[in-house]
Structures are given as structure tokens and as C-alpha cells.
Scaffold this motif. Structure first.
Motif, mmCIF file in Angstrom:
data_model
loop_
_atom_site.group_PDB
_atom_site.id
_atom_site.type_symbol
_atom_site.label_atom_id
_atom_site.label_comp_id
_atom_site.label_asym_id
_atom_site.label_seq_id
_atom_site.Cartn_x
_atom_site.Cartn_y
_atom_site.Cartn_z
ATOM 1 N N GLU A 122 0.829 -1.210 0.000
ATOM 2 C CA GLU A 122 0.000 0.000 0.000
ATOM 3 C C GLU A 122 0.859 1.254 0.000
ATOM 4 O O GLU A 122 0.587 2.203 -0.732
ATOM 5 N N ALA B 248 3.939 4.554 -7.131
ATOM 6 C CA ALA B 248 2.908 4.472 -8.172
ATOM 7 C C ALA B 248 2.124 5.779 -8.254
ATOM 8 O O ALA B 248 1.762 6.227 -9.347
ATOM 9 N N LYS C 225 2.373 1.788 -3.406
ATOM 10 C CA LYS C 225 1.372 2.317 -4.337
ATOM 11 C C LYS C 225 1.194 3.818 -4.159
ATOM 12 O O LYS C 225 1.079 4.559 -5.130
#
Length: 115
Positions: A6, A13, A9
Motif C-alpha cells: 500500500e 505508483a 502504491k
């Protein structure tokens, strides 16, 4: 493990998604990312954060290689300390360094550390 994924991300990301959104609208320009010293010297208690900072650093260098031929400067400021008002690591000093990166556009990475 789930928390690490998480966090990755959100940091790496998320940064890549943001860059991909603005690239189509840029003919020239500047993209500046913020990294941290944990990318260079990880600490087990902050492993997830360290992995994210290492990913941001790698992303900045990769994007710099890819986008500089298109006239887009990508740089990262690696902050090797804790951001705190009234210290060398004050938001004002960091902002001034970002502005200097924007003006000069000659280094992919600047190490922001007290000497």
C-alpha cells in the motif's frame, strides 16, 4: 507485507501516475520529486518508507533519462534529515533548493544535507 504494498502504491505508483497525467500537456517543463535519506541508508523500523524513497529515487533517474530528450527536466531532492522549522531542514530552505533546481536544471539529484 500488505502495508508495504500500500505504501509503495501511494509513494511510487502515485508519483508515476501524476507524472503520466501531466506529460501529454508538457512541451518543455520541470518535474521535481522529493526523496529521503532512507533511500540511501535504510532503517529496519522504517523499511516501508525506505523502500518507497528508494523507488522515488529510481523513478526520478528513469524519468530523467526518458524525458530529458523531450525538453522536460526531472529532478529529485533527497532530504537527509527531518523537516523542521527553525533548522537547516526548514521548509523555506527546502523550497529555495527546489527553486534552485528549477532554475539550474543541471543535476538529476541534489542531496539536501547539513554539512
Amino acid at each position: 507485507m500488505d502495508q508495504l504494498v500500500e505504501d509503495f502504491k501511494i509513494s511510487v505508483a502515485g508519483a508515476l501516475t501524476s507524472v503520466k497525467e501531466v506529460i501529454p500537456f508538457m512541451e518543455n517543463g520541470t518535474i521535481l520529486l522529493t526523496g529521503g535519506g532512507l533511500a540511501l541508508q535504510p532503517y529496519a523500523d522504517y523499511a516501508s518508507l525506505a523502500i518507497g524513497k528508494a523507488g522515488i529515487r529510481n523513478l526520478a533517474f528513469s524519468l530523467h533519462q526518458e524525458l530529458s530528450p523531450k525538453g522536460i527536466y526531472v529532478g529529485t531532492l533527497t532530504i537527509k534529515g527531518f523537516v523542521q522549522e527553525g533548522t537547516y531542514f526548514s521548509p523555506e530552505n527546502i523550497a529555495n533548493t527546489f527553486y534552485s533546481m528549477y532554475e539550474n536544471q543541471n543535476e538529476t539529484e541534489i542531496m539536501f544535507e547539513e554539512r
